[in-house]
Scaffold this active site. Structure first.
Site, mmCIF file in Angstrom:
data_model
loop_
_atom_site.group_PDB
_atom_site.id
_atom_site.type_symbol
_atom_site.label_atom_id
_atom_site.label_comp_id
_atom_site.label_asym_id
_atom_site.label_seq_id
_atom_site.Cartn_x
_atom_site.Cartn_y
_atom_site.Cartn_z
ATOM 1 N N ARG A 79 0.798 -1.228 0.000
ATOM 2 C CA ARG A 79 0.000 0.000 0.000
ATOM 3 C C ARG A 79 0.828 1.273 0.000
ATOM 4 O O ARG A 79 0.606 2.173 -0.815
ATOM 5 C CB ARG A 79 -0.945 0.011 1.213
ATOM 6 C CG ARG A 79 -1.996 -1.064 1.170
ATOM 7 C CD ARG A 79 -2.732 -1.178 2.485
ATOM 8 N NE ARG A 79 -1.877 -1.727 3.541
ATOM 9 C CZ ARG A 79 -2.247 -1.890 4.802
ATOM 10 N NH1 ARG A 79 -3.469 -1.539 5.173
ATOM 11 N NH2 ARG A 79 -1.427 -2.410 5.690
ATOM 12 N N ASP B 267 -5.050 -3.940 3.281
ATOM 13 C CA ASP B 267 -3.849 -4.583 2.769
ATOM 14 C C ASP B 267 -4.223 -5.609 1.694
ATOM 15 O O ASP B 267 -4.951 -6.555 1.978
ATOM 16 C CB ASP B 267 -3.130 -5.279 3.931
ATOM 17 C CG ASP B 267 -1.758 -5.792 3.541
ATOM 18 O OD1 ASP B 267 -1.409 -5.717 2.342
ATOM 19 O OD2 ASP B 267 -1.037 -6.274 4.429
#
Length: 148
Positions: A9, A120
Site C-alpha cells: 500500500r 492490505d
C-alpha cells in the site's frame, strides 16, 4: 506514507503522490517517502503485483522498504497511514519522540468517497491492488489540493 510492511500500500501511495506532485510541477515543495511500522521487509522492493499495478498506470518506482524512524517524526509535516493499526503504532512511536512535528493521519480521511481504511491487498489478487491504487489516487489528489 506508512503501512505495515512497506511493500504494497505505502509504495503505491508514495508513487501516486510523487506523480501528482510532478505533474503539478510542485516537486520543489514536497519531499515524499514511504516506510513501514514493522521491520519485516526492510530492503525489499515492492510486491510484484504492486509494481505491475503501478506500471499499468504508467508509474515507475525504485522504492526499497524501510522502517519508520524517529527522524521521520521530526522531519515530515505529515505521516499518512493506511489503517487503524498503523495509526495506533505510529501514535505510540511518536509519543517517544521529543519535538514530533508530523501530523499523523489516515490517508483515507481525505477520500471524497469516504473509504476510511485502505485494506492490505497482500493476500488478495490484482483487483485488490487496483482498488488500493484507486483509493490512493483519490486520497492523494484530495490531500494535495487541501495542503498546497
Amino acid at each position: 506514507l506508512v503501512s505495515i510492511g512497506n511493500i504494497c500500500r505505502s509504495p503505491i501511495a508514495e508513487a501516486v503522490f510523487r506523480k501528482l506532485v510532478t505533474d503539478a510541477k510542485l516537486e520543489h515543495k514536497w519531499m515524499t517517502d514511504s516506510a513501514a511500522v514493522s521491520n519485516w521487509n526492510v530492503g525489499r522492493s515492492p510486491d510484484s503485483r504492486a509494481l505491475s499495478c503501478l506500471r499499468n498506470h504508467g508509474i515507475e518506482t525504485a522504492h526499497k522498504a524501510r522502517q519508520v524512524t524517529k527522524e521521520d517524526f521530526q522531519t515530515f509535516d505529515y505521516i499518512l497511514c493506511m489503517d487503524e493499526s498503523n495509526l495506533r503504532d505510529l501514535n505510540r512511536k511518536s509519543n517517544q519522540v521529543k519535538d514530533c512535528k508530523a501530523k499523523i493521519e489516515l490517508l483515507g480521511s481525505y477520500d471524497p468517497q469516504k473509504q476510511l481504511i485502505i485494506e492490505d491487498p497482500y493476500y488478495g489478487n490484482e483487483k485488490d491492488f487496483e482498488t488500493v491504487y484507486e483509493q490512493c489516487l483519490r486520497c492523494c489528489k484530495a490531500f494535495l489540493e487541501k495542503s498546497h
